[in-house]
Design a protein around this motif. Structure first.
Motif, PDB file in Angstrom:
ATOM      1  N   TYR A 137     -30.158  12.716 -22.205  1.00 20.93           N
ATOM      2  CA  TYR A 137     -30.262  13.393 -20.642  1.00 20.93           C
ATOM      3  C   TYR A 137     -31.293  12.178 -19.876  1.00 20.93           C
ATOM      4  N   GLN A 138     -30.693  11.561 -18.963  1.00 19.40           N
ATOM      5  CA  GLN A 138     -31.288  10.331 -18.240  1.00 19.40           C
ATOM      6  C   GLN A 138     -32.294  10.943 -17.188  1.00 19.40           C
ATOM      7  N   THR A 139     -33.332  10.365 -17.252  1.00 20.75           N
ATOM      8  CA  THR A 139     -34.405  10.986 -16.210  1.00 20.75           C
ATOM      9  C   THR A 139     -33.979  10.197 -14.754  1.00 20.75           C
ATOM     10  N   ASP A 140     -34.737  10.580 -13.671  1.00 18.49           N
ATOM     11  CA  ASP A 140     -34.783   9.854 -12.595  1.00 18.49           C
ATOM     12  C   ASP A 140     -36.077   9.051 -12.925  1.00 18.49           C
ATOM     13  N   VAL A 141     -36.013   7.886 -13.124  1.00 18.96           N
ATOM     14  CA  VAL A 141     -37.165   7.110 -13.643  1.00 18.96           C
ATOM     15  C   VAL A 141     -38.259   6.965 -12.828  1.00 18.96           C
ATOM     16  N   THR A 142     -37.938   6.865 -11.477  1.00 19.35           N
ATOM     17  CA  THR A 142     -39.037   6.712 -10.149  1.00 19.35           C
ATOM     18  C   THR A 142     -39.935   7.831 -10.481  1.00 19.35           C
ATOM     19  N   LYS A 143     -39.415   9.140 -11.022  1.00 17.08           N
ATOM     20  CA  LYS A 143     -40.500  10.156 -11.110  1.00 17.08           C
ATOM     21  C   LYS A 143     -41.129  10.346 -12.420  1.00 17.08           C
ATOM     22  N   PHE A 144     -40.692   9.481 -13.214  1.00 12.50           N
ATOM     23  CA  PHE A 144     -41.040   9.560 -14.704  1.00 12.50           C
ATOM     24  C   PHE A 144     -41.736   8.399 -15.018  1.00 12.50           C
ATOM     25  N   THR A 145     -42.689   7.631 -14.339  1.00  9.83           N
ATOM     26  CA  THR A 145     -43.246   6.459 -14.703  1.00  9.83           C
ATOM     27  C   THR A 145     -44.950   6.930 -14.747  1.00  9.83           C
ATOM     28  N   ALA A 146     -45.768   6.219 -15.428  1.00  9.76           N
ATOM     29  CA  ALA A 146     -47.192   6.704 -15.679  1.00  9.76           C
ATOM     30  C   ALA A 146     -47.275   8.092 -16.084  1.00  9.76           C
ATOM     31  N   VAL A 147     -46.474   8.465 -17.059  1.00 12.55           N
ATOM     32  CA  VAL A 147     -46.467   9.723 -17.491  1.00 12.55           C
ATOM     33  C   VAL A 147     -47.452   9.865 -18.785  1.00 12.55           C
ATOM     34  N   SER A 148     -48.229  10.843 -18.565  1.00  9.10           N
ATOM     35  CA  SER A 148     -49.300  10.971 -19.642  1.00  9.10           C
ATOM     36  C   SER A 148     -48.984  12.389 -20.389  1.00  9.10           C
ATOM     37  N   SER A 149     -48.151  13.296 -19.792  1.00  4.85           N
ATOM     38  CA  SER A 149     -47.612  14.463 -20.432  1.00  4.85           C
ATOM     39  C   SER A 149     -46.564  14.987 -19.943  1.00  4.85           C
TER      40      SER A 149
END
Length: 212
Positions: A137-149
């Motif tokens: 399932y592919q994320t909206d990468v613009t909202k899933f950058t710099a993810v710490s958790s």
């Protein structure tokens, strides 16, 4: 809400290529936590390397409490990552989760079983029963950058039984590690204080070349 696109890995990606961007090595397994599970430690156990996604864990998957299908899993990473996709392999007989809501960078406990249903997620996905580990399932990468958790809430399963048990045997994430390792590694890099002549250019992704 954006429910995301689905990529099928039943093509000849060979596992090696598909798993090449696995984020398994960036998961802070000792700090993975879960709510409403029969065994909390099972949450970290199901977050495994790509090539182990179809093993059955000796019949010990992550299971929700009896008579309650909800599961909530909090997954911290050891460095900031970009999450491009996720995969969920669930149990048979309708026990596989049918939906997941995902939040980015929420402190442990901020999303819980009391508020997860009404809180708006970063993204949510309708999940198919995927027993062969083929669907990502592919994320909206613009909202899933710099993810710490990530915090993941599985509200129901394919049996749609309000008193049924949900089972997950594999939970995987794919994307890119930033190299911004926290705590000891970052400290060690800066405390070495190399001479100017010994300085090496950082790697393209920002990770100090000394720890690549």
């Amino acid at each position: 809400a954006n429910r995301g696109d689905v990529c099928s890995h039943d093509h000849d990606c060979g596992g090696e290529d598909c798993g090449g961007s696995s984020l398994h090595g960036w998961v802070d397994h000792p700090r993975v936590s879960c709510q409403n599970a029969q065994e909390e430690s099972a949450a970290a156990r199901v977050i495994r390397p790509w090539d182990e996604r179809l093993s059955f864990l000796n019949g010990n998957p992550l299971r929700s409490d009896d008579q309650d299908p909800e599961l909530l899993v909090h997954v911290p990473f050891t460095a900031d990552v970009t999450v491009r996709g996720l995969m969920v392999v669930g149990g048979g007989s309708g026990k596989a989760p049918s939906k997941v809501k995902v939040w980015v960078n929420k402190p442990p406990g901020e999303i819980n079983l009391d508020n997860a249903t009404r809180r708006t997620p970063t993204q949510q996905f309708d999940l198919a029963e995927d027993f062969r580990g083929e669907l990502e399932y592919q994320t909206d990468v613009t909202k899933f950058t710099a993810v710490s958790s990530l915090t993941l809430f599985f509200p129901t399963n394919h049996a749609h039984d309000a008193e049924g048990t949900t089972e997950i045997s594999f939970l995987g994430f794919r994307g890119d590690g930033s190299g911004n390792k926290r705590n000891a590694i970052v400290t060690a890099v800066y405390e070495t204080k190399p001479m100017a002549g010994d300085h090496k250019a950082p790697a393209e992704d920002g990770a100090p070349s000394a720890i690549l």
